[in-house]
Design an enzyme around this catalytic site. Sequence first.
Site, PDB file in Angstrom:
ATOM      1  CB  THR A  75      14.909  35.273  98.398  1.00 27.83           C
ATOM      2  OG1 THR A  75      15.667  34.663  97.350  1.00 27.83           O
ATOM      3  CG2 THR A  75      15.301  34.713  99.752  1.00 27.83           C
ATOM      4  CB  CYS A  76      11.315  34.892  93.734  1.00 28.14           C
ATOM      5  SG  CYS A  76      10.799  35.679  92.183  1.00 28.14           S
ATOM      6  CB  THR A  77      11.290  40.671  95.351  1.00 26.14           C
ATOM      7  OG1 THR A  77      12.188  40.837  94.244  1.00 26.14           O
ATOM      8  CG2 THR A  77      12.071  40.615  96.656  1.00 26.14           C
TER       9      THR A  77
END
EC number: 2.3.2.26
Length: 782
Positions: A752-754
Amino acid sequence: MKISSGAINFSTIPNQVKKLITSIREHTKNGFASKITSVKNTHASLNEKLKTGKSSSIEFALPQKIKDFFQPKDKNTLNKTLITVKNIKDTNNAGKKNISAEDVSKMNAAFMRKHIANQTCDYNYRVTGAAPLPGGVSVSANNRPTVSEGRTPPVSPSLSLQATSSPSSPAEWAKKLTDALLRQKAGETLTAADRDFSNADFRNITFSKILPTSFMKRDGDIIKGFNFSNSKFTYSDISHLHFDECRFTYSTLSDVVCSNTKFSNSDMNELTLQYSITTRQQPSFINTTLKNTFIRHKANLSGVILNEPDNSSPPSVSGGGNFIRLGDIWLQMPLLWSENAVDGFLNHEHNNGKSILMTIDSLPDKYSQEKVRAMEDLVKSLRGGRLTEACIRPVESSLVSVLAHPPYTQSALISEWLGPVQERFFAHQCQTYNDVPLPAPDTYYQQRILPVLLDSFDRNSAAMTTHSGLFNQVILHCMTGVDCTDGTRQKAAALYEQYLAHPAVSPHIHNGLFGNYDGSPDWTTRAADNFLLLSSQDSDTAMMLSTDTLLTMLNPTPDTAWDNFYLLRAGENVSTAQISPVELFRHDFPVFLAAFNQQATQRRFGELIDIILSTEEHGELNQQFIAATNQKHSTVKLIDDASVSRLATIFDPLLPEGKLSPAHYQHILSAYHLTDATPQKQAETLFCLSTAFARYSSSAIFGTEHDSPPALRGYAEALMQKAWELSPAIFPSSEQFTEWSDRFHGLHGAFTCTSVVADSMQRHARKYFPSVLSSILPLAWA
C-alpha cells in the site's frame, strides 16, 4: 559596269568581296532598312586589279536614313562611300581566310561611329588587339585616301545602338540596360559601347521590376563589365544584384537601397555611396577599390582594396560633415556627438550590427595600421566631444566589443581612453548578471564580449568570489561556446584555477565530489561537477553542479530537474529533502530564481487545490497544501484523527460511491479548459492529477511509512478511475491499472505504499504524455 541592287552580278567579284557586300547588306538592312544601290569597278577590270595586287574600290550609296544624321553641308560628300579592298590576289575562291560576319559588323560599326561622332574624319580601322581585317580590307569615306597606319580605338558599339539618340529618362535608361543584359544573357558578345552606360540616369529605378528574377537570385546572373561612370542611382533599389568588373567612378549612389548587393572586381572610386535606411543587409565589396569614395558609417568593407590616400580634400555634402580617413576611403562622422549620433554611429548592438566601429573593423587584418589610425581619429573625436559617462553608458558594450581587442589594444591612445569605459562596463555586468542568467550567448557575444569579461575578471580577481554567479556563467559559456576560440577556453580554465584556490572556495572542493574527485576540474566531460557557486548570503554555503546541470537550470525546459546538485555547508554535502527550492534560490542562489519562478507559473496543479480547498472556507489547509508543493518532503503530517476527519468532511462529498461526482468532474474540466477536449486529453490530465494526489498521501508529504490520509488516497484513486473510463489506452495495461487501484486501497494483499504508486505513475506519464505532466506536477516534485 553598273549593276542594280536587285540583281547584283557577283560573277566577276572574288569570293571574299562577295561575302563582304552580302554581310554589309544583311547587317544594315535590319537597323536602317538600307540597300546597296550600286556596285562598280573603276578604270580597269576588277579582276585584273585584284590579280596584280592593286587596290579596287567597291562603291555603295548610303541610305537617306543615315544621311539625316549629318549636317546639310556634309550630305553632298556622303553620296558615295567606298569600301576599299587591298591586295586580294586570290580569284579562285581559295583565299586563306574569308571575311567573317563579325569582322564585317565591326567594320560597318566603326564606319558609322566615326561619321556620327566626327562627320568628316577619315580613318583606317583595325580590330583592337587583333590582326588586320581579313584580306587587307579597310574602310574609308568621302572618296578620300585611307590612312595607312592603323589606330586602336575602344571597342565600338553596334550600329543600331549608336545610331539612336541617348535615353532621355530613367525609364529609357532602364530599358536600354535591360535590353543589353538580355542580349548578354542570350550569349551575344557585347562591345564596350554596348556596355557603356556612363552618364546614365537610374534615379528611382527598382531593378527587381525591370530585370529577370535570375539576376536577383543567389549565384544567379551577373551584371558584368558595364561602365556606369558618372551615373545617377539616387533613390534606386539595386538589392540582390551582383556587379562584376563594373565601373562606377564619379557616380552618385545616394539613398540607394542595396540590401545584399555584391560588387566584385569593380572600380568604385570617387563616388558617393549612401545607403538608404531601408537597406537591411549590407552590400559586400570583393576585390573592389573605393579611392576617395564617401561612405556612410554603416558598411562592410571586408573585401575592399585599400591604397595610400592622396592629398584630396574631404567630400562636400549637403548640410556639411566631418570625415576621417580609412586608407584612401572617406568615412562620414557626425558634426556633433549628440545622443542620437552616439547611438547611430557607435551602437551596433542596437542597429543590426552596423556602426562605424564595425565598418572599420570589417577590414582584413592586413590593413591593421589603417584600422588603428582610423580608430585613433575616432577616439580623438569622441574625446574632443567631452561626452559624459551617461552619454557613453548605452554604447559601452559596443565600444569594448571592438576596441578591447587587437589590433587596437596596441594603441596607447585608444587603451588610455578605453580603460575607464571598460571598468564601468564590467561593473554594470556584475551588477546586472550576478543574480540573473546571461542572455544565451551568440557568436558575437562569444567572440567579442566573453573575452572582455575574462580580461576584466583577470584585472579584478576579487570579483570572482563577490560575483561568483556572473563569474561561473562566464566560465561556463567560455568552455561550452562553439564559437569561442581555443585561446578563450585556455584563459577561462586558467582563471578558474585561480578561483578554486581562493580561501572562500577551496574548502568546498576537497570532499571527493568535485571535478575529477581530487579537487581539480575535469573539462573532458560535461557530466563532471566542475562548477561551484558561492552563496550570496552565507560564505559557508556553496552549490556544486555539472556543466549540463548548470546550463539547464539557467535555461530550463519543462523537464528540467531542480535538485540535481550538491548543497555544501563547510564543504560537507547536506540534504535538500526538506529545503524549498524557491527559498534556496531566493536566499542563496538568486541566479536561478527567475528561471525557476517562470517554470513554476506554468504548473497549474494549484488550480485544483483552490477548487477543493477555497481560501475562504479552508484557508489554513489551502496554505499547507500549496506550501507542500514547494519542497520534496514535508514535516507537516495529516494522519491524526482530527486531520483525517477534517479531510473526510471535505473530500467525501466529491466522491459519492468512491467516484468523482458529475458536478466536481465538470469543475475540473472547466478549470483546466478541457470541456471541449478529446476524451484522451481529459484522461491524461486526470491521470497526472491523480499522480500528484498520490504524492500528497505518501510519506514524503502528508503521510508516514505506516499510514496515510485515507481521503487523499481515495481521491487519487477516483481521479485514476475516471481517466480509465475516458481512455484505457493511456494506461500501460489493464493489469497495471488494477495493480495501482489495489495499492491505493490495500486490496488483495497489495503493497500500500503510495510513494511507489506515485513514482510509477509519474514515470509512465513522463514517457507517454510529458507535456501534460509538466503542466501540472509541481516543480519540487518533478
